[in-house]
Design a protein around this motif. Structure first.
Motif, mmCIF file in Angstrom:
data_model
loop_
_atom_site.group_PDB
_atom_site.id
_atom_site.type_symbol
_atom_site.label_atom_id
_atom_site.label_comp_id
_atom_site.label_asym_id
_atom_site.label_seq_id
_atom_site.Cartn_x
_atom_site.Cartn_y
_atom_site.Cartn_z
ATOM 1 N N GLY A 182 0.814 -1.210 0.000
ATOM 2 C CA GLY A 182 0.000 0.000 0.000
ATOM 3 C C GLY A 182 0.843 1.255 0.000
ATOM 4 N N VAL A 183 0.140 2.375 -0.125
ATOM 5 C CA VAL A 183 0.800 3.678 -0.198
ATOM 6 C C VAL A 183 1.413 4.029 1.160
ATOM 7 N N ALA A 184 0.650 3.738 2.233
ATOM 8 C CA ALA A 184 1.124 3.999 3.592
ATOM 9 C C ALA A 184 1.086 2.701 4.392
ATOM 10 N N GLN A 185 1.959 2.589 5.366
ATOM 11 C CA GLN A 185 1.960 1.404 6.227
ATOM 12 C C GLN A 185 0.848 1.538 7.280
ATOM 13 N N PRO A 186 0.372 0.447 7.821
ATOM 14 C CA PRO A 186 -0.640 0.562 8.870
ATOM 15 C C PRO A 186 -0.035 1.140 10.153
ATOM 16 N N ILE A 187 -0.854 1.867 10.898
ATOM 17 C CA ILE A 187 -0.400 2.399 12.184
ATOM 18 C C ILE A 187 -0.672 1.330 13.239
ATOM 19 N N THR A 188 0.399 0.785 13.798
ATOM 20 C CA THR A 188 0.259 -0.359 14.705
ATOM 21 C C THR A 188 0.665 -0.024 16.136
ATOM 22 N N LYS A 189 1.265 1.170 16.336
ATOM 23 C CA LYS A 189 1.731 1.527 17.677
ATOM 24 C C LYS A 189 0.952 2.731 18.196
ATOM 25 N N PRO A 190 0.755 2.824 19.503
ATOM 26 C CA PRO A 190 0.045 3.986 20.054
ATOM 27 C C PRO A 190 0.919 5.252 19.990
ATOM 28 N N ASP A 191 0.270 6.412 20.039
ATOM 29 C CA ASP A 191 1.012 7.685 20.033
ATOM 30 C C ASP A 191 2.007 7.728 21.188
ATOM 31 N N GLY A 192 3.214 8.226 20.920
ATOM 32 C CA GLY A 192 4.208 8.396 21.981
ATOM 33 C C GLY A 192 4.981 7.118 22.307
ATOM 34 N N TYR A 193 4.776 6.085 21.529
ATOM 35 C CA TYR A 193 5.394 4.776 21.780
ATOM 36 C C TYR A 193 6.921 4.892 21.965
ATOM 37 N N SER A 194 7.587 5.536 21.012
ATOM 38 C CA SER A 194 9.060 5.612 21.074
ATOM 39 C C SER A 194 9.533 6.550 22.175
ATOM 40 N N ARG A 195 8.814 7.649 22.340
ATOM 41 C CA ARG A 195 9.233 8.602 23.377
ATOM 42 C C ARG A 195 9.128 7.975 24.766
ATOM 43 N N ARG A 196 8.130 7.119 24.971
ATOM 44 C CA ARG A 196 8.014 6.427 26.270
ATOM 45 C C ARG A 196 9.105 5.380 26.452
ATOM 46 N N ARG A 197 9.466 4.721 25.369
ATOM 47 C CA ARG A 197 10.456 3.651 25.490
ATOM 48 C C ARG A 197 11.912 4.107 25.456
ATOM 49 N N PHE A 198 12.148 5.222 24.771
ATOM 50 C CA PHE A 198 13.542 5.631 24.559
ATOM 51 C C PHE A 198 13.868 7.005 25.122
ATOM 52 N N GLY A 199 12.929 7.631 25.818
ATOM 53 C CA GLY A 199 13.195 8.924 26.452
ATOM 54 C C GLY A 199 14.122 8.743 27.648
ATOM 55 N N THR A 200 14.370 9.826 28.384
ATOM 56 C CA THR A 200 15.314 9.712 29.506
ATOM 57 C C THR A 200 14.718 8.919 30.672
ATOM 58 N N VAL A 201 13.405 8.934 30.794
ATOM 59 C CA VAL A 201 12.758 8.043 31.769
ATOM 60 C C VAL A 201 12.113 6.935 30.970
ATOM 61 N N ARG A 202 12.599 5.704 31.139
ATOM 62 C CA ARG A 202 12.154 4.627 30.256
ATOM 63 C C ARG A 202 12.218 3.287 30.948
#
Ligand code: GTQ
Ligand code: FE2
Length: 350
Positions: A182-202
């Motif tokens: 498809g033109v775009a990939q499906p959105i499979t993760k919730p908003d903020g997923y990476s920031r929660r996992r890789f931010g300074t508090v993780r």
């Protein structure tokens, strides 16, 4: 040597040069063509923007027929027209996605960052996570991350693309794939997923497997840091109040190849001159100033909002904020991580 003997040697030398060349060899004493040294270069925003707007009318975005996969205007170094590159290792381009358009999903070995100039809720999806783009945000999509850009708003979105594409081409390591489903990939993760996992508090994990992850740095969090450090007089004489966008996993350079920095020049500030073996492209986020290149009889490059300026390696440079009331803010990217990793980094300060 007699004249005859000299002539004989010259004949043999000439024959040797021919024989070397015919066998893909060369003597150290033979001259080579020097690549043209890179010169400073300023791209005024008024020109970039009007060309980009025009491309929005005459260049279709997509994969059909004459359409282009990405609608960008590329900053080209006058010495790199053959390579079509901004510097020898990285590329700066300005991308436009109009309302209703999607820049289709793909992935490639080179790394990408986006510095947002204009957007009201446009988003990039990276590895299944939707990342909203607001002016001043910096987004990272490391090599081989699937990414597509979708504009469902009713305003054109514009940002800087910052890519180590020329380096991967030089190293013959540039490969890419188009997303087949498809033109775009499906959105499979919730908003903020990476920031929660890789931010300074993780989350506490023993091993993070990747060296780089899709991430976004929010301008609304960056700007107050600049402002408060300026108020605390926490500045560098050569760069003003300077921040590095650190890699969320390593705490080091933004990407292994390119560093993204942002600096504030306080009202009336002139930084002290220095030079180093890394180069940079500056993009004025806010304010008006001048960058002085060269020592003594330095050449002045005046800049205003959104202009882009290339400062080659080993050029003496200093920045001046021309306003006595407002701070000026410069976003920049530099090949310093590459230069440092390879052991070529040197700096001279005045
Ligand atoms: O937006 O994915 O300027 O793949 C060049 C190559 C942008 C992108 C560029 C790309 C992209
Ligand atoms: Fe891409």
């Amino acid at each position: 040597m007699t004249g005859v003997a000299t002539e004989r040697v010259n004949q043999r030398l000439e024959a040797l040069h021919q024989r070397l060349a015919a066998n893909s060899l060369s003597g150290h004493w033979q001259r080579r063509e020097r690549p043209q040294p890179l010169q400073p270069c300023l791209w005024p925003w008024s020109v970039i923007h009007s060309c980009l707007e025009e491309s929005g009318e005459v260049v279709a975005l997509g994969s059909a027929g004459e359409a282009t996969a990405r609608r960008t205007v590329q900053l080209i170094n006058p010495a790199l027209t053959v390579q079509k590159a901004t510097t020898r290792t990285f590329q700066v381009s300005i991308q436009l996605v109009k309302p209703g358009e999607t820049a289709e999903c793909h992935r490639h070995t080179f790394n990408a960052m986006r510095f947002v100039i204009q957007s009201k809720g446009m988003y990039t999806t990276a590895e299944g996570e939707q990342m909203i783009m607001e002016p001043g945000d910096l987004l990272i999509q490391p090599g081989w991350a699937w990414h597509d850009h979708t504009n469902k708003t009713n305003e054109p979105a514009i940002w800087l693309d910052l890519l180590d594409h020329p380096l991967t081409r030089y190293l013959d390591s540039m490969f890419s794939e188009v997303y087949a489903e498809g033109v775009a990939q499906p959105i499979t993760k919730p908003d903020g997923y990476s920031r929660r996992r890789f931010g300074t508090v993780r989350p506490k994990t023993d091993a993070i497997e990747n060296k780089a992850v899709a991430f976004s740095y929010k301008w609304k969090e960056t700007l107050p840091v600049l402002e408060k450090l300026a108020a605390e007089e926490s500045y560098d004489p050569y760069d003003g109040v300077l921040l590095e966008y650190t890699n969320p996993l390593t705490g080091g350079a933004t990407l292994p190849t390119i560093g993204a920095w942002v600096q504030m020049l306080r009202p009336g500030e002139t930084t002290r001159p220095h030079r180093h073996t890394s180069c940079a492209v500056y993009h004025a986020v806010q304010g008006r100033g001048v960058t002085i290149l060269g020592k003594g009889e330095g050449k002045e490059f005046p800049w205003g909002e959104k202009d882009c300026l290339f400062v080659p390696a080993w050029y003496w440079h200093q920045h001046r904020n021309l306003s006595s009331r407002e701070p000026a803010i410069l976003f920049s990217i530099t090949d310093r991580p590459t230069i440092q990793t390879l052991g070529f980094y040197r700096e001279e300060k005045e």
